[in-house]
Enzyme design. Sequence first.
Site, PDB file in Angstrom:
ATOM      1  CE1 TYR A 181      44.993  30.309  54.782  1.00 17.98           C
ATOM      2  CE2 TYR A 181      44.558  31.638  56.734  1.00 17.98           C
ATOM      3  CZ  TYR A 181      44.233  31.255  55.445  1.00 17.98           C
ATOM      4  OH  TYR A 181      43.158  31.830  54.816  1.00 17.98           O
ATOM      5  CB  SER A 207      43.581  35.251  55.353  1.00 16.89           C
ATOM      6  OG  SER A 207      43.152  34.871  56.648  1.00 16.89           O
TER       7      SER A 207
END
Length: 288
Positions: free
Chosen positions: A191, A178
């Site tokens: 995250y 990501s």
Amino acid sequence: MTDVSRRNALGAGLVGMAAVAVPRGAAKAQSSNQPQGRFASKSVIITGATSGIGRASAEAFAREGAKVAFCGRRQELGREVEAGLRRLGAPDAYYVPADVREPDQVRRFVDGTAERFGGIEIALNNAGINWFKPLHEISLEDWTDMQDTNFRGVFLAMKHQIPHMLRGGGGRIVVTASMHDRATRPGGAAYASSKRAVLSLVQAAAMDYGEQNIRVNAVSPGIIDTRLYRAGADTPQRRADAAASVDGLKRVGTPEEMAGAILFLASDQCTYLTGATLLADGGLMAGI
């Protein structure tokens, strides 16, 4: 259904996989039509392909002639994707209900795929979850679930995929990371930590297995129009704000665009690329 009963049900769905495995080469022999495309007859295994980037990638591999096996927790969607892949020209495509947080389910999924396809040549480790909370509001249970899904799940998949690739003389592994692996946003502690850990795993594996002809790379998506994105950008204004934050292209990306990046990393077009991360964020990070 509780988490325990759901996971038990998923595990039951894996029982007997070896019993339904077909001999090596049998799938190819069943059709007189030779697959066409960059990945013709290549065996591809994908975690987390019932929607979003994983689903788009499975469809893209199928269009390019690959044999595709994939897992995911949502069984109804899994069967839907499986049927769609077969309509795209991948008659060998199949779905296994498996949870990457469960070691035995991952092992059975990987080993069953290798038995069915006669090996594993390409792996996309894509399964992941995404939520944002201030650090002090994150429970230990939620933190552990994020790490177990996004990071440990990738480790488990690679741990079982790599021996099959070694026996087959090499392979290609792509991991979905990501843009948060390099610069995150408020609430991104869990995250971003999980995705940055994935990059270290990719780099270490690239060095461990480069001489054995296994390339390991990551793709780092920006803001992509997936189910997870729409859960947060649930109003026209929020979607407009998200698009405006992408300094380069001024729009969010599509799962199909991420699939294009993933297939590039898995292809013969970049054989000197390993231990790398392809940032596919529409120019968002260029403005930071």
